[in-house]
Design a protein around this motif. Sequence first.
Motif, PDB file in Angstrom:
ATOM      1  N   ASP A 163       1.568   9.427  -5.603  1.00 19.32           N
ATOM      2  CA  ASP A 163       2.036  10.777  -5.294  1.00 19.32           C
ATOM      3  C   ASP A 163       3.029  11.270  -6.334  1.00 19.32           C
ATOM      4  O   ASP A 163       3.003  12.441  -6.722  1.00 19.32           O
ATOM      5  CB  ASP A 163       2.661  10.827  -3.902  1.00 19.32           C
ATOM      6  N   HIS A 164       3.899  10.375  -6.782  1.00 20.61           N
ATOM      7  CA  HIS A 164       4.867  10.755  -7.809  1.00 20.61           C
ATOM      8  C   HIS A 164       4.142  11.171  -9.091  1.00 20.61           C
ATOM      9  O   HIS A 164       4.475  12.192  -9.695  1.00 20.61           O
ATOM     10  CB  HIS A 164       5.837   9.611  -8.096  1.00 20.61           C
ATOM     11  N   PRO A 208       2.797  15.767 -13.304  1.00 16.19           N
ATOM     12  CA  PRO A 208       1.408  16.040 -13.681  1.00 16.19           C
ATOM     13  C   PRO A 208       1.169  16.133 -15.181  1.00 16.19           C
ATOM     14  O   PRO A 208       0.097  15.751 -15.646  1.00 16.19           O
ATOM     15  CB  PRO A 208       1.073  17.352 -12.980  1.00 16.19           C
ATOM     16  N   PRO A 209       2.143  16.596 -16.009  1.00 17.87           N
ATOM     17  CA  PRO A 209       1.858  16.620 -17.450  1.00 17.87           C
ATOM     18  C   PRO A 209       1.563  15.234 -18.017  1.00 17.87           C
ATOM     19  O   PRO A 209       0.806  15.101 -18.977  1.00 17.87           O
ATOM     20  CB  PRO A 209       3.135  17.196 -18.066  1.00 17.87           C
ATOM     21  N   GLU A 261       0.830  -1.205   0.000  1.00 23.26           N
ATOM     22  CA  GLU A 261       0.000   0.000   0.000  1.00 23.26           C
ATOM     23  C   GLU A 261       0.862   1.251   0.000  1.00 23.26           C
ATOM     24  O   GLU A 261       0.551   2.227  -0.684  1.00 23.26           O
ATOM     25  CB  GLU A 261      -0.934   0.019   1.215  1.00 23.26           C
ATOM     26  N   HIS A 262       1.950   1.217   0.765  1.00 25.48           N
ATOM     27  CA  HIS A 262       2.864   2.363   0.802  1.00 25.48           C
ATOM     28  C   HIS A 262       3.532   2.571  -0.560  1.00 25.48           C
ATOM     29  O   HIS A 262       3.726   3.717  -0.983  1.00 25.48           O
ATOM     30  CB  HIS A 262       3.912   2.185   1.907  1.00 25.48           C
ATOM     31  N   GLU A 263       3.878   1.480  -1.229  1.00 25.44           N
ATOM     32  CA  GLU A 263       4.465   1.597  -2.575  1.00 25.44           C
ATOM     33  C   GLU A 263       3.475   2.230  -3.548  1.00 25.44           C
ATOM     34  O   GLU A 263       3.844   3.092  -4.352  1.00 25.44           O
ATOM     35  CB  GLU A 263       4.893   0.228  -3.105  1.00 25.44           C
ATOM     36  N   VAL A 264       2.219   1.804  -3.489  1.00 24.74           N
ATOM     37  CA  VAL A 264       1.193   2.360  -4.370  1.00 24.74           C
ATOM     38  C   VAL A 264       1.016   3.852  -4.077  1.00 24.74           C
ATOM     39  O   VAL A 264       0.936   4.665  -5.000  1.00 24.74           O
ATOM     40  CB  VAL A 264      -0.147   1.607  -4.229  1.00 24.74           C
ATOM     41  N   ALA A 265       0.955   4.207  -2.810  1.00 23.13           N
ATOM     42  CA  ALA A 265       0.783   5.618  -2.446  1.00 23.13           C
ATOM     43  C   ALA A 265       1.948   6.458  -2.945  1.00 23.13           C
ATOM     44  O   ALA A 265       1.755   7.575  -3.449  1.00 23.13           O
ATOM     45  CB  ALA A 265       0.627   5.754  -0.937  1.00 23.13           C
ATOM     46  N   SER A 266       3.143   5.929  -2.826  1.00 25.87           N
ATOM     47  CA  SER A 266       4.327   6.645  -3.288  1.00 25.87           C
ATOM     48  C   SER A 266       4.284   6.839  -4.804  1.00 25.87           C
ATOM     49  O   SER A 266       4.562   7.933  -5.315  1.00 25.87           O
ATOM     50  CB  SER A 266       5.580   5.873  -2.883  1.00 25.87           C
TER      51      SER A 266
END
Length: 101
Positions: A32-33, A39-40, A24-29
């Motif tokens: 977030d990245h 964002p583009p 879950e922490h890997e997915v969140a990271s």
Amino acid sequence: MSDLSGQMLEAARANDWDGLCALEHEVASLRDHLVHEDPPALAVALDESTRQRKLALIRKILADDREIRAYAMPWMEDVKHLLSGGARKRAINQAYGMGPR
């Protein structure tokens, strides 16, 4: 993210809650990245086949999430009952001056 959600589902099936949490922490990271660092990449126009592939991946992630919750919810309820039972016992002991046991 789809690969990670599949790994999370396998961890849930195996009752590997520590592994699930780490994934879950890997997915969140990763999320977030994508959102904050790149964002583009989120605003790129996609051709139809890429759009369909992306849609299929999102559907798989959501299906994995539903199944993970089906495994996790009973476990979370068990933990909740264990924790509330301990809190109740401490409250009774304190109320009757028995101290911790």
